[in-house]
Design a protein around this motif. Sequence first.
Motif, short mmCIF file in Angstrom:
data_model
loop_
_atom_site.label_atom_id
_atom_site.label_comp_id
_atom_site.label_asym_id
_atom_site.label_seq_id
_atom_site.Cartn_x
_atom_site.Cartn_y
_atom_site.Cartn_z
N PRO A 180 55.48 -72.49 10.40
CA PRO A 180 56.62 -71.68 10.86
C PRO A 180 57.72 -71.49 9.83
CG PRO A 180 56.58 -73.83 11.94
CD PRO A 180 55.29 -73.69 11.21
N TRP A 181 57.81 -72.35 8.82
CA TRP A 181 58.81 -72.15 7.77
C TRP A 181 58.48 -70.96 6.88
CZ3 TRP A 181 63.32 -74.77 7.79
CH2 TRP A 181 63.38 -75.94 8.54
N ASP A 182 57.19 -70.67 6.75
CA ASP A 182 56.71 -69.53 5.95
C ASP A 182 55.29 -69.29 6.41
OD1 ASP A 182 55.66 -67.74 4.14
OD2 ASP A 182 56.40 -68.78 2.35
N THR A 183 55.07 -68.26 7.19
CA THR A 183 53.75 -68.05 7.79
C THR A 183 52.69 -67.64 6.77
OG1 THR A 183 54.42 -65.80 8.43
CG2 THR A 183 54.63 -67.54 10.09
N ASP A 184 53.07 -67.40 5.53
CA ASP A 184 52.07 -67.23 4.47
C ASP A 184 51.48 -68.57 4.04
OD1 ASP A 184 52.34 -64.47 4.38
OD2 ASP A 184 53.87 -64.53 2.80
N LYS A 185 52.16 -69.66 4.43
CA LYS A 185 51.71 -71.01 4.06
C LYS A 185 51.01 -71.67 5.25
CE LYS A 185 54.12 -70.57 0.21
NZ LYS A 185 53.44 -70.24 -1.06
N GLY A 186 50.24 -72.69 4.94
CA GLY A 186 49.61 -73.48 5.99
C GLY A 186 50.51 -74.62 6.42
N PRO A 187 50.25 -75.20 7.60
CA PRO A 187 51.07 -76.30 8.08
C PRO A 187 50.63 -77.66 7.55
CG PRO A 187 49.46 -75.71 9.74
CD PRO A 187 49.28 -74.74 8.60
N GLY A 188 49.52 -77.69 6.80
CA GLY A 188 48.92 -78.97 6.43
C GLY A 188 47.90 -79.38 7.48
N GLY A 189 47.26 -80.50 7.24
CA GLY A 189 46.24 -80.94 8.18
C GLY A 189 45.87 -82.38 7.91
N SER A 190 44.99 -82.91 8.72
CA SER A 190 44.25 -82.16 9.71
C SER A 190 44.99 -81.95 11.02
CB SER A 190 42.91 -82.83 9.97
OG SER A 190 43.08 -84.11 10.57
N SER A 191 46.14 -82.63 11.23
CA SER A 191 46.92 -82.40 12.45
C SER A 191 47.75 -81.14 12.27
CB SER A 191 47.81 -83.62 12.74
OG SER A 191 47.03 -84.79 12.87
N ALA A 192 47.04 -80.03 12.03
CA ALA A 192 47.67 -78.78 11.62
C ALA A 192 48.51 -78.18 12.73
CB ALA A 192 46.59 -77.80 11.16
N GLY A 193 47.88 -77.96 13.89
CA GLY A 193 48.61 -77.36 14.99
C GLY A 193 49.76 -78.22 15.47
N ALA A 194 49.58 -79.54 15.43
CA ALA A 194 50.65 -80.45 15.87
C ALA A 194 51.87 -80.32 14.99
CB ALA A 194 50.13 -81.88 15.87
N GLY A 195 51.66 -80.26 13.67
CA GLY A 195 52.80 -80.10 12.76
C GLY A 195 53.52 -78.79 12.97
N ALA A 196 52.76 -77.70 13.09
CA ALA A 196 53.36 -76.39 13.30
C ALA A 196 54.10 -76.34 14.64
CB ALA A 196 52.29 -75.31 13.25
N ALA A 197 53.50 -76.94 15.67
CA ALA A 197 54.09 -76.91 17.01
C ALA A 197 55.42 -77.66 17.04
CB ALA A 197 53.12 -77.52 18.02
N ALA A 198 55.48 -78.80 16.38
CA ALA A 198 56.72 -79.58 16.37
C ALA A 198 57.84 -78.82 15.66
CB ALA A 198 56.49 -80.93 15.69
N ALA A 199 57.53 -78.22 14.52
CA ALA A 199 58.54 -77.48 13.77
C ALA A 199 59.00 -76.23 14.52
CB ALA A 199 58.01 -77.11 12.39
N ALA A 200 58.07 -75.62 15.27
CA ALA A 200 58.39 -74.37 15.96
C ALA A 200 59.10 -74.59 17.29
CB ALA A 200 57.10 -73.58 16.20
N GLY A 201 59.18 -75.84 17.75
CA GLY A 201 59.90 -76.10 18.99
C GLY A 201 59.05 -76.04 20.24
N TYR A 202 57.75 -76.42 20.11
CA TYR A 202 56.88 -76.49 21.28
C TYR A 202 57.12 -77.82 22.00
CZ TYR A 202 53.93 -72.71 19.24
OH TYR A 202 53.44 -71.54 18.71
#
Length: 472
Positions: free
Chosen positions: A149-171
């Motif tokens: 979510p900080w830059d959607t051209d970048k990946g969130p990392g992994g393997s807990s990829a969705g979890a990292g993105a979700a936390a930063a995005a406010g899920y």
Amino acid sequence: MTTTASLLHDLSASDMLEAFRTRRLSPVDVTRAVLERVQQWEPQLHATYLLRPEAALAQARASEARWMRNAPQGLLDGVPVTIKDNIATQGDPTPLGTAAVELYPASADAPPAARMRETGAVIFAKTTMPDYGMLSSGLSSFHALARNPWDTDKGPGGSSAGAGAAAAAGYGPLHLGTDIGGSIRLPASWCGIFGLKPSLGRIPIDPPYTGRAAGPMTRTVTDAALAMQVLSQPDTRDSMNLPFQDIAWHEAADATPEFFKGKRIGLLLDAGCGLPLDAEVRAAIEHAARLIEAAGAQIIPMKPFMTPAMLEGMDHFWRMRSLADMRLLSAERLAKVLPYIREWAESAASFTGAHVFNASQQFHVTRVVTVKACSAFDYVISPVAPHVAFRAEDASPTNDPLRPLEHIGFTVPFNMSEQPASSINCGYTEAGLPIGLQIAGARFDDLGVLKASRAFEQMRGGQHPWPEPAQR
């Protein structure tokens, strides 16, 4: 406390629970706000799997009824939570991020999911991961490509990829990940959140595996400590489960910068293997060290203790393990595995038995040298990774299946040594990408790592506003 509907998704778990107790808010209010936030972000991020709004609202209504009776089911009753794809949830398929896995319903909740369900948390979605969890990216043959979510051209990392993105995005405030070489800490670093890889066995997990730990991924240290009260309950399914300890996890919330006074802190700026340290990352870690020193700690530079041979040995053993697993697949299913993962695993086909045996010994060698190197210090600080988030479409920072682990030299030793280690944001690049500070403690000192993290959280200075979804 601000409780306008547009901000409910940003509330910490602690604030949510206080609002439930005082009836200023209902779990239904919060769950609706989180689901609205997911709807805004998800077309860009692809962080969730099995997102089920109606089931979430049903759980929230049940929680609301319990709070109205002043009879919450557990410590986290009504708090929205996501659970990583590879943590089984009863009745749901567990694809492990790959299209090659045959989908069938899990017969039971894995321990972390069971603890969340028992406490009354609202499990509204699972989160995405790469094939077999073997990448530090969100690239998957089963899930849509996860983005940062900080830059959607970048990946969130992994393997807990969705979890990292979700936390930063406010899920919502709480997300559960797993970590065998950095899979909680890397996305925590690259998404600017907090992540804890606890001591091996502190949080029971099924199936257990050498170095594999589950842990919380949150925006705040206090929320992670709150989750640990629930997640650290014993479960006999984990053969490596530590004997239960009644740890005062709540004390982490009270830690102040005074915590560092008189502490000996090792500063590790050279992993001894892998990619070189980026200048902006180095500057952020050195600044963090100066802050901790100003709080009264003694900062002592460390020499690298990992070697390329250790990292290569672990890599080669994991290649052979994956090759053995893939040889059990039909040709049709094998063809569905991400090509990068197939090439990585198939490169082990020429390894001799002696080579694989020698490679396997590097796990123990890594354990021994890590414990020895850290024994002189109360805590060790370092970068989480030598660089920040990379291109979303790349499988790894090198994007080379024969150089897949060049970025985990700072994280993987603490999986092998079974020591607790966290990632906490300590700065940003000029382009605005987060940089994570790793704080590692002695084996079993999970509470100390949380206290050190909470103390640093109060010292690190202003944080950038959390990212917002692009207007559609």
